[in-house]
Design a protein around this motif. Structure first.
Motif, PDB file in Angstrom:
ATOM      1  N   THR A 118       0.842  -1.198   0.000  1.00  0.00           N
ATOM      2  CA  THR A 118       0.000   0.000   0.000  1.00  0.00           C
ATOM      3  C   THR A 118       0.871   1.240   0.000  1.00  0.00           C
ATOM      4  O   THR A 118       1.786   1.361   0.824  1.00  0.00           O
ATOM      5  N   ILE A 119       0.583   2.137  -0.932  1.00  0.00           N
ATOM      6  CA  ILE A 119       1.304   3.419  -1.007  1.00  0.00           C
ATOM      7  C   ILE A 119       0.422   4.500  -0.412  1.00  0.00           C
ATOM      8  O   ILE A 119      -0.788   4.569  -0.693  1.00  0.00           O
ATOM      9  N   SER A 120       1.031   5.358   0.374  1.00  0.00           N
ATOM     10  CA  SER A 120       0.328   6.506   0.942  1.00  0.00           C
ATOM     11  C   SER A 120       1.283   7.685   0.981  1.00  0.00           C
ATOM     12  O   SER A 120       2.470   7.550   0.669  1.00  0.00           O
ATOM     13  N   ARG A 121       0.749   8.831   1.351  1.00  0.00           N
ATOM     14  CA  ARG A 121       1.599  10.021   1.462  1.00  0.00           C
ATOM     15  C   ARG A 121       1.020  10.969   2.483  1.00  0.00           C
ATOM     16  O   ARG A 121      -0.198  10.995   2.707  1.00  0.00           O
ATOM     17  N   GLU A 122       1.913  11.728   3.075  1.00  0.00           N
ATOM     18  CA  GLU A 122       1.533  12.812   3.980  1.00  0.00           C
ATOM     19  C   GLU A 122       2.174  14.080   3.445  1.00  0.00           C
ATOM     20  O   GLU A 122       3.374  14.322   3.666  1.00  0.00           O
ATOM     21  N   ASN A 123       1.400  14.881   2.748  1.00  0.00           N
ATOM     22  CA  ASN A 123       1.964  16.075   2.116  1.00  0.00           C
ATOM     23  C   ASN A 123       2.469  17.073   3.149  1.00  0.00           C
ATOM     24  O   ASN A 123       3.437  17.795   2.901  1.00  0.00           O
ATOM     25  N   ALA A 124       1.851  17.091   4.302  1.00  0.00           N
ATOM     26  CA  ALA A 124       2.306  18.014   5.353  1.00  0.00           C
ATOM     27  C   ALA A 124       3.683  17.634   5.881  1.00  0.00           C
ATOM     28  O   ALA A 124       4.398  18.479   6.426  1.00  0.00           O
ATOM     29  N   LYS A 125       4.055  16.369   5.712  1.00  0.00           N
ATOM     30  CA  LYS A 125       5.360  15.893   6.171  1.00  0.00           C
ATOM     31  C   LYS A 125       6.328  15.656   5.018  1.00  0.00           C
ATOM     32  O   LYS A 125       7.435  15.148   5.226  1.00  0.00           O
ATOM     33  N   ASN A 126       5.890  15.986   3.794  1.00  0.00           N
ATOM     34  CA  ASN A 126       6.753  15.802   2.617  1.00  0.00           C
ATOM     35  C   ASN A 126       7.272  14.363   2.512  1.00  0.00           C
ATOM     36  O   ASN A 126       8.437  14.138   2.153  1.00  0.00           O
ATOM     37  N   THR A 127       6.420  13.421   2.803  1.00  0.00           N
ATOM     38  CA  THR A 127       6.841  12.029   2.853  1.00  0.00           C
ATOM     39  C   THR A 127       5.822  11.108   2.183  1.00  0.00           C
ATOM     40  O   THR A 127       4.619  11.283   2.365  1.00  0.00           O
ATOM     41  N   ALA A 128       6.351  10.163   1.433  1.00  0.00           N
ATOM     42  CA  ALA A 128       5.541   9.078   0.876  1.00  0.00           C
ATOM     43  C   ALA A 128       5.965   7.764   1.531  1.00  0.00           C
ATOM     44  O   ALA A 128       7.098   7.631   1.992  1.00  0.00           O
ATOM     45  N   TYR A 129       5.027   6.826   1.546  1.00  0.00           N
ATOM     46  CA  TYR A 129       5.278   5.558   2.231  1.00  0.00           C
ATOM     47  C   TYR A 129       4.938   4.376   1.325  1.00  0.00           C
ATOM     48  O   TYR A 129       4.076   4.466   0.454  1.00  0.00           O
ATOM     49  N   LEU A 130       5.625   3.284   1.602  1.00  0.00           N
ATOM     50  CA  LEU A 130       5.293   2.015   0.961  1.00  0.00           C
ATOM     51  C   LEU A 130       5.173   0.981   2.070  1.00  0.00           C
ATOM     52  O   LEU A 130       6.184   0.570   2.646  1.00  0.00           O
ATOM     53  N   GLN A 131       3.942   0.609   2.392  1.00  0.00           N
ATOM     54  CA  GLN A 131       3.698  -0.422   3.385  1.00  0.00           C
ATOM     55  C   GLN A 131       3.685  -1.767   2.685  1.00  0.00           C
ATOM     56  O   GLN A 131       2.895  -1.973   1.751  1.00  0.00           O
ATOM     57  N   MET A 132       4.554  -2.659   3.129  1.00  0.00           N
ATOM     58  CA  MET A 132       4.693  -3.965   2.484  1.00  0.00           C
ATOM     59  C   MET A 132       4.338  -5.055   3.484  1.00  0.00           C
ATOM     60  O   MET A 132       5.008  -5.192   4.511  1.00  0.00           O
ATOM     61  N   ASN A 133       3.299  -5.797   3.183  1.00  0.00           N
ATOM     62  CA  ASN A 133       2.837  -6.886   4.047  1.00  0.00           C
ATOM     63  C   ASN A 133       2.980  -8.220   3.336  1.00  0.00           C
ATOM     64  O   ASN A 133       3.076  -8.279   2.108  1.00  0.00           O
ATOM     65  N   ASN A 134       2.974  -9.288   4.124  1.00  0.00           N
ATOM     66  CA  ASN A 134       3.074 -10.641   3.567  1.00  0.00           C
ATOM     67  C   ASN A 134       4.225 -10.731   2.566  1.00  0.00           C
ATOM     68  O   ASN A 134       4.058 -11.197   1.437  1.00  0.00           O
ATOM     69  N   LEU A 135       5.382 -10.291   2.999  1.00  0.00           N
ATOM     70  CA  LEU A 135       6.540 -10.245   2.105  1.00  0.00           C
ATOM     71  C   LEU A 135       6.988 -11.640   1.702  1.00  0.00           C
ATOM     72  O   LEU A 135       6.889 -12.603   2.486  1.00  0.00           O
ATOM     73  N   LYS A 136       7.478 -11.726   0.492  1.00  0.00           N
ATOM     74  CA  LYS A 136       7.941 -12.983  -0.085  1.00  0.00           C
ATOM     75  C   LYS A 136       9.419 -12.854  -0.462  1.00  0.00           C
ATOM     76  O   LYS A 136       9.894 -11.737  -0.724  1.00  0.00           O
ATOM     77  N   PRO A 137      10.147 -13.950  -0.531  1.00  0.00           N
ATOM     78  CA  PRO A 137      11.562 -13.863  -0.933  1.00  0.00           C
ATOM     79  C   PRO A 137      11.745 -13.164  -2.278  1.00  0.00           C
ATOM     80  O   PRO A 137      12.744 -12.452  -2.470  1.00  0.00           O
ATOM     81  N   GLU A 138      10.800 -13.301  -3.172  1.00  0.00           N
ATOM     82  CA  GLU A 138      10.913 -12.640  -4.481  1.00  0.00           C
ATOM     83  C   GLU A 138      10.715 -11.131  -4.405  1.00  0.00           C
ATOM     84  O   GLU A 138      10.897 -10.437  -5.417  1.00  0.00           O
ATOM     85  N   ASP A 139      10.365 -10.607  -3.234  1.00  0.00           N
ATOM     86  CA  ASP A 139      10.290  -9.158  -3.055  1.00  0.00           C
ATOM     87  C   ASP A 139      11.653  -8.561  -2.730  1.00  0.00           C
ATOM     88  O   ASP A 139      11.799  -7.333  -2.643  1.00  0.00           O
ATOM     89  N   THR A 140      12.657  -9.403  -2.535  1.00  0.00           N
ATOM     90  CA  THR A 140      14.005  -8.923  -2.248  1.00  0.00           C
ATOM     91  C   THR A 140      14.518  -8.069  -3.398  1.00  0.00           C
ATOM     92  O   THR A 140      14.526  -8.495  -4.552  1.00  0.00           O
ATOM     93  N   ALA A 141      14.924  -6.848  -3.069  1.00  0.00           N
ATOM     94  CA  ALA A 141      15.370  -5.896  -4.094  1.00  0.00           C
ATOM     95  C   ALA A 141      15.813  -4.612  -3.414  1.00  0.00           C
ATOM     96  O   ALA A 141      15.575  -4.413  -2.216  1.00  0.00           O
ATOM     97  N   VAL A 142      16.425  -3.752  -4.201  1.00  0.00           N
ATOM     98  CA  VAL A 142      16.617  -2.358  -3.778  1.00  0.00           C
ATOM     99  C   VAL A 142      15.379  -1.590  -4.211  1.00  0.00           C
ATOM    100  O   VAL A 142      14.972  -1.665  -5.376  1.00  0.00           O
ATOM    101  N   TYR A 143      14.788  -0.886  -3.277  1.00  0.00           N
ATOM    102  CA  TYR A 143      13.557  -0.132  -3.536  1.00  0.00           C
ATOM    103  C   TYR A 143      13.883   1.348  -3.673  1.00  0.00           C
ATOM    104  O   TYR A 143      14.601   1.917  -2.841  1.00  0.00           O
ATOM    105  N   TYR A 144      13.313   1.943  -4.707  1.00  0.00           N
ATOM    106  CA  TYR A 144      13.544   3.352  -5.012  1.00  0.00           C
ATOM    107  C   TYR A 144      12.220   4.106  -5.038  1.00  0.00           C
ATOM    108  O   TYR A 144      11.216   3.592  -5.539  1.00  0.00           O
ATOM    109  N   CYS A 145      12.245   5.325  -4.549  1.00  0.00           N
ATOM    110  CA  CYS A 145      11.097   6.195  -4.788  1.00  0.00           C
ATOM    111  C   CYS A 145      11.469   7.202  -5.869  1.00  0.00           C
ATOM    112  O   CYS A 145      12.651   7.468  -6.112  1.00  0.00           O
TER     113      CYS A 145
END
Length: 120
Positions: free
Chosen positions: A69-96
């Motif tokens: 799930t992606i969300s953002r808080e514009n008042a905090k100048n921040t975006a988020y990526l909530q990752m649940n039920n992670l799998k080994p194939e999710d292993t990676a470098v993550y970039y925004c």
């Protein structure tokens, strides 16, 4: 110019969760739609998901739909990526990334990435 800094990566067991953050500075954050991408070793960078300027619209790659799930808080100048039920194939470098253009336009700014490792 916009500077993006990701944080929150780490090592987690399969089935676990992580929340990544992308802190932006330099320009008005709410002027930019935000995206998340990832790159696994030996593979090309792939799209994970995006969120529009207001946070009212998101879209996801099929591989993460229902788990991330992606969300953002514009008042905090921040975006988020909530990752649940992670799998080994999710292993990676993550970039925004950030862009001023509409859907389909190129991404203008990128962060340096944060490593996510999911153990089986």
């Amino acid at each position: 110019q916009v500077q993006l800094v990701e944080s929150g990566g780490g090592l987690v067991q399969a089935g676990g969760s992580l929340r990544l953050a992308c802190a932006a500075s330099g320009r008005t954050f709410s002027n930019y739609s935000m995206g998340w991408f990832r790159q696994a070793p030996g593979k090309e960078r792939e799209f994970v998901g995006r969120i529009n300027r207001s946070g009212g619209s998101t879209s996801y790659a099929n591989s993460v739909k229902g788990r991330f799930t992606i969300s953002r808080e514009n008042a905090k100048n921040t975006a988020y990526l909530q990752m649940n039920n992670l799998k080994p194939e999710d292993t990676a470098v993550y970039y925004c990334a950030a862009r001023t253009g509409d859907y389909g336009s190129p991404w203008d700014y990128w962060g340096q990435g944060t490593q996510v490792t999911v153990s089986s």
